[in-house]
Design an enzyme around this catalytic site. Structure first.
Site, PDB file in Angstrom:
ATOM      1  N   ASP A 113      -7.835  -5.004  -4.452  1.00 57.69           N
ATOM      2  CA  ASP A 113      -6.930  -4.139  -5.233  1.00 57.69           C
ATOM      3  C   ASP A 113      -6.061  -3.167  -4.414  1.00 57.69           C
ATOM      4  O   ASP A 113      -6.551  -2.537  -3.479  1.00 57.69           O
ATOM      5  CB  ASP A 113      -7.720  -3.232  -6.184  1.00 57.69           C
ATOM      6  CG  ASP A 113      -8.797  -3.943  -6.947  1.00 57.69           C
ATOM      7  OD1 ASP A 113      -8.931  -5.172  -6.812  1.00 57.69           O
ATOM      8  OD2 ASP A 113      -9.531  -3.248  -7.672  1.00 57.69           O
TER       9      ASP A 113
ATOM     10  N   GLU B 196     -11.098  -3.287 -16.087  1.00 59.24           N
ATOM     11  CA  GLU B 196     -11.032  -2.691 -14.755  1.00 59.24           C
ATOM     12  C   GLU B 196      -9.642  -2.078 -14.535  1.00 59.24           C
ATOM     13  O   GLU B 196      -8.675  -2.436 -15.209  1.00 59.24           O
ATOM     14  CB  GLU B 196     -11.267  -3.753 -13.665  1.00 59.24           C
ATOM     15  CG  GLU B 196     -12.635  -4.410 -13.741  1.00 59.24           C
ATOM     16  CD  GLU B 196     -12.914  -5.387 -12.602  1.00 59.24           C
ATOM     17  OE1 GLU B 196     -14.019  -5.314 -12.033  1.00 59.24           O
ATOM     18  OE2 GLU B 196     -12.063  -6.238 -12.285  1.00 59.24           O
TER      19      GLU B 196
HETATM   20  C1  FRU Z   1     -11.153  -5.040  -9.356  1.00 59.06           C
HETATM   21  C2  FRU Z   1     -12.444  -4.439  -8.828  1.00 59.06           C
HETATM   22  C3  FRU Z   1     -12.545  -2.981  -9.256  1.00 59.06           C
HETATM   23  C4  FRU Z   1     -13.442  -2.394  -8.212  1.00 59.06           C
HETATM   24  C5  FRU Z   1     -13.023  -3.140  -6.978  1.00 59.06           C
HETATM   25  C6  FRU Z   1     -14.128  -3.373  -5.992  1.00 59.06           C
HETATM   26  O1  FRU Z   1     -10.685  -6.117  -8.617  1.00 59.06           O
HETATM   27  O2  FRU Z   1     -13.542  -5.187  -9.284  1.00 59.06           O
HETATM   28  O3  FRU Z   1     -13.002  -2.816 -10.572  1.00 59.06           O
HETATM   29  O4  FRU Z   1     -13.279  -1.022  -8.081  1.00 59.06           O
HETATM   30  O5  FRU Z   1     -12.497  -4.380  -7.407  1.00 59.06           O
HETATM   31  O6  FRU Z   1     -13.632  -3.897  -4.798  1.00 59.06           O
END
Ligand code: FRU
Length: 501
Positions: A34, A213
């Protein structure tokens, strides 16, 4: 970051590995997911990202860091946030604390990052996710963990993460939105350190085909009106039951500083992107008022196969930065997405065509145009053809097709024979999205890079983003019309320069 980074910048070979994006952001080495903490401060766009600096698969999360003056050319900076006694550093945001509400900046201003600390409850091994903050007094170059971390926890929720914080002018408060499994929760604060619950949203709204998310919430004007609306972005995680994998939806409504009201029926699902590879995207914070844009960037991958894509040494890239706008449509207010204007600086010599009737497949007018990294702006006028479009990154055995099915009124990307698709059975696929012609015309704005295609149709009404892994020598480009004619009213073709060399 490799200490030789700056030297490498000068080398001809820099960023030339197989599939290395030429004008998208990708980490110098190792794993990225992300985008995080995007904020504009003192002339720099900051991009932090979920980073595993020891491997090309997901692992203990850090925040990687890069800065840019134009959203296109990026300078890699040292890793910004490291796991500590409170756990790994999951996704989150960053803000400029202009008036030192936090007290970190001796009356001045500085950057505060708000993120999820992820570890386990002592003893039980049950995952624990809590929100923490860190601050920087040197334009994001070094970071200090707040000693009072975490600043927000709630044992009721196993999934409790990805805080996005913004300043709410009307109520004079910081707002935090975070994801809690099947809904988002909103909190308010005056100092970024203590947070009060305000409301929740979404248990019965939108798509729940995966865990929620990476939310975002912001206000935008509706074009050609005096209205403002609030946009809430919510990504939904991978669920083995759905071929689409992880993807991103949005809601339109109102926000009064405490509660979000969705203006569409709960059942309405609005997708931000109809491709497979635009996930966990959020928008930049603190763009100057003179700029006035709302700029989004997403992670150009999908949890269905993100850990298995065929790259070495580094893995994953971001989408192009995109400007978000709102527009009234017959179905209601909808998001419009267009690639940021700065991208035009990468254009090389233009090739132009006007009013050509395409009646063969493939049409030979294209025999001299090819490439691996280019931009196309095309307008078609419907005629007797049942389908038309472009085949690109083409060779004897490979092609990616971006086309329009006239009868079904659908735009599609077909990556079934796009190149290496062997790493996941769901990767080779054709997907579609409804797109109505405007006065019998379809406009396509396409960006092709060494391992991706992005299509913006009808002035950004619809976006489709897909990874592809073609052979390095698959450079052919063709225009096609099936079962009849189509008029190519106009075409602009630009080879694009690398933003890395
Ligand atoms: C989304 C996610 C988020 C989390 C991160 C962990 O892709 O699952 O919810 O904070 O990646 O790397």
């Amino acid at each position: 970051m490799n200490p030789k980074e700056n030297e490498l910048h000068n080398l001809e070979e820099y960023y030339t590995e197989a599939f290395r994006p030429q004008f998208h952001f990708s980490p110098h080495a190792y794993w990225m997911n992300d985008p995080n903490g995007m904020v504009y401060f003192e002339g720099e766009y900051h991009l932090f990202y979920q980073y595993h600096p020891f491997d090309i698969i997901w692992g203990p999360m850090h925040w990687g860091h890069a800065v840019s003056h134009d959203l296109i050319h990026w300078e890699h900076l040292p890793t910004a946030l490291f796991p500590d006694k409170n756990g790994m550093i999951f996704s989150g945001s960053a803000v400029v604390d202009h008036h030192d509400s936090s007290g970190f900046f001796k009356g001045g201003s500085g950057l505060v990052a708000i993120f999820t600390h992820a570890d386990q409850y002592p003893g039980s091994g049950r995952p624990r996710q809590r929100q923490s903050i860190a601050f920087s007094v040197d334009r994001g170059r070094t970071w200090h963990m707040y000693e009072g971390n975490p600043v927000l926890s709630d044992e009721k929720y196993l999934d409790f993460r990805d805080p996005k914080v913004f300043w709410h002018e009307e109520t004079n408060k910081w707002i935090m939105i975070l994801a809690a499994g099947d809904h988002v929760r909103l909190y308010t604060s005056s100092n970024l350190k203590s947070w009060e619950f305000a409301s929740s949203f979404g248990v019965d709204a939108g798509s729940h085909k995966g865990v929620w998310e990476c939310p975002d919430l912001f206000k935008l004007p509706v074009a050609h009106s005096h209205d403002d609306k609030w946009v809430m972005i919510v990504s939904i995680g991978e669920d083995p039951a759905y071929p689409e994998g992880s993807r991103t939806q949005y809601f339109i409504g109102d926000f009064d500083g405490s509660t979000f009201r969705n203006e569409n029926p709960n059942e309405t699902v609005l997708w931000l992107d109809y491709g497979r590879d635009n996930y966990a995207g959020v928008t930049w914070s603190d763009l100057p008022a003179e700029d006035g844009r709302r700029i989004f960037i997403g992670w150009m991958s999908n949890w269905k196969y993100a850990n298995n894509t065929p790259t070495n040494r580094w893995r994953s890239a971001m989408t192009l930065p995109r400007e978000l706008k709102l527009k009234n449509t017959t179905k209601g207010v909808r998001l419009i997405q267009t690639p940021v204007a700065e991208l035009s600086h990468l254009r090389e010599e233009e090739m132009k065509l006007n009013d050509v009737i395409i009646h063969q497949s493939p049409d030979p007018i294209f025999s001299e145009i090819n490439g691996k990294s280019f931009e196309i702006i095309a307008e078609f006028e419907l005629d007797s053809a049942s389908a038309f479009g472009f085949s690109l990154r083409k060779s004897k055995n490979e092609k990616t097709v971006i086309g329009y099915d006239v009868g079904k009124q659908e735009l599609f990307i077909d990556r079934i024979n796009s190149g290496d698709t062997s790493f996941n059975p769901y990767f080779p696929c054709k997907h579609t999205a409804t797109l109505k012609p405007k006065q019998s015309r379809i406009k396509l704005h396409i960006f092709v890079d060494w391992s991706s295609v992005e299509v913006f149709a009808n002035n950004g009404e619809l976006a489709m983003t897909d990874l592809i892994f073609p052979n390095d020598t698959s450079e052919g480009l063709e225009v096609f019309a099936l079962d009849g004619n189509v008029t190519l009213v106009s075409l602009q073709f630009y080879p694009l320069k690398s933003s890395w060399r």
